[in-house]
Write a protein that holds these residues in place. Structure first.
Motif, PDB file in Angstrom:
ATOM      1  N   VAL A  99       0.832  -1.206   0.000  1.00  0.00           N
ATOM      2  CA  VAL A  99       0.000   0.000   0.000  1.00  0.00           C
ATOM      3  C   VAL A  99       0.865   1.254   0.000  1.00  0.00           C
ATOM      4  O   VAL A  99       0.528   2.248  -0.648  1.00  0.00           O
ATOM      5  CB  VAL A  99      -0.968  -0.018   1.205  1.00  0.00           C
ATOM      6  N   GLY A 102       1.838   3.001  -3.226  1.00  0.00           N
ATOM      7  CA  GLY A 102       0.950   4.002  -3.796  1.00  0.00           C
ATOM      8  C   GLY A 102       1.351   5.424  -3.455  1.00  0.00           C
ATOM      9  O   GLY A 102       0.859   6.380  -4.071  1.00  0.00           O
ATOM     10  N   ARG A 153      -3.967   0.263  -1.968  1.00  0.00           N
ATOM     11  CA  ARG A 153      -2.850   0.990  -2.597  1.00  0.00           C
ATOM     12  C   ARG A 153      -3.379   2.107  -3.489  1.00  0.00           C
ATOM     13  O   ARG A 153      -2.839   3.224  -3.519  1.00  0.00           O
ATOM     14  CB  ARG A 153      -1.973   0.028  -3.409  1.00  0.00           C
TER      15      ARG A 153
END
Length: 261
Positions: A99, A102, A153
């Motif tokens: 995540v 991102g 993400r």
């Protein structure tokens, strides 16, 4: 009136001299959930790659929110949820790390997370009910948990345009409903969402627009007008199957989803 978010004008993409997408044109307004429908090899993945700037069109142009693809990449405006087949699940990385990817576009070259990055990751994982599993290795997750992780993400990236490639494949009904509810929230917040799916039964339950593709854009617009048996036959070469059965499954799915509320 909502402004145009995705603007694709006469785009042709070729790989090694073979045309994968021909003279495709499409306009999607902000605040839209749009289903991208077509058979395998129809150009869905090519369209996604062109929007993300991963492939350069041989002709035509693409703009996002009035900006060039290079500007879009610089400003992290487009977020992408890949198919499970595109991910190396044996790679030793945690849910939290996936995540955090991102947020890379917001970091310096050393990719050292700052407080806003950590907060964005925590909030994204909480929204998909995965915060308690943030230290789990991605290879240990179930199919639904994997989808939730990559969806988180996308949320952490905070892009205004979301591209999702078969996001509901291999997930249970409860996970699918949670993801759809989040997509509806994002649409209401003004995001533009383009979803590639083979599940025709799900289209009418949450997509307000549909794009039909077969090496070019055959038709697009409001689901009630475009998602017809005639258009589907054009997209699938007459092999779409029993359309009335798909509509029946959509009704059943909607009833099942209501039972979760």
């Amino acid at each position: 009136m909502n402004e145009i978010s995705i603007d694709i004008e006469n785009v042709t993409v070729a790989y090694h001299g073979k045309v994968a997408l021909h003279s495709a044109s499409l306009q999607l307004k902000a605040g839209t959930i749009c289903g991208l429908v077509g058979m395998n090899g129809a150009g869905k993945s090519t369209l996604f790659k062109a929007i993300m700037g991963f492939v350069k069109p041989a002709s035509g142009k693409i703009s996002i929110n009035g900006l060039s693809i290079r500007q879009v990449q610089k400003n992290n405006l487009v977020a992408y949820v890949p198919q499970s087949e595109e991910v190396d699940w044996n790679f030793p990385v945690s849910v939290h790390d996936v995540v955090m990817m991102g947020r890379y576009g917001y970091m310096n070259l050393l990719r050292i997370p700052r407080s806003p990055d950590k907060q964005a990751v925590k909030e994204a994982l909480e929204r998909v009910e995965m915060w308690q599993m943030c230290d789990r290795q991605i290879g240990e997750l179930s199919g639904g948990q994997k989808k939730r992780t990559f969806f988180a993400r996308t949320l952490a990236q905070q892009g205004t345009v979301l591209l999702l490639d078969e996001p509901f494949a291999g997930v249970d009904i409860k996970t699918e409903k949670m993801m759809i509810d989040l997509l509806i929230d994002l649409r209401q917040a003004g995001h533009t969402i383009l979803i590639s799916t083979h599940d025709l039964a799900s289209i009418t339950t949450f997509c307000d627009q549909v794009v039909l593709i077969n090496r070019s854009i055959l038709a697009y617009g409001d689901t009630s007008e475009v998602f017809t048996e005639e258009n589907l036959s054009r997209a699938f070469g007459g092999s779409v199957g029993d359309f009335s059965s798909a509509k029946s499954r959509a009704t059943q799915r909607h009833q099942e989803e209501q039972s979760w509320t």
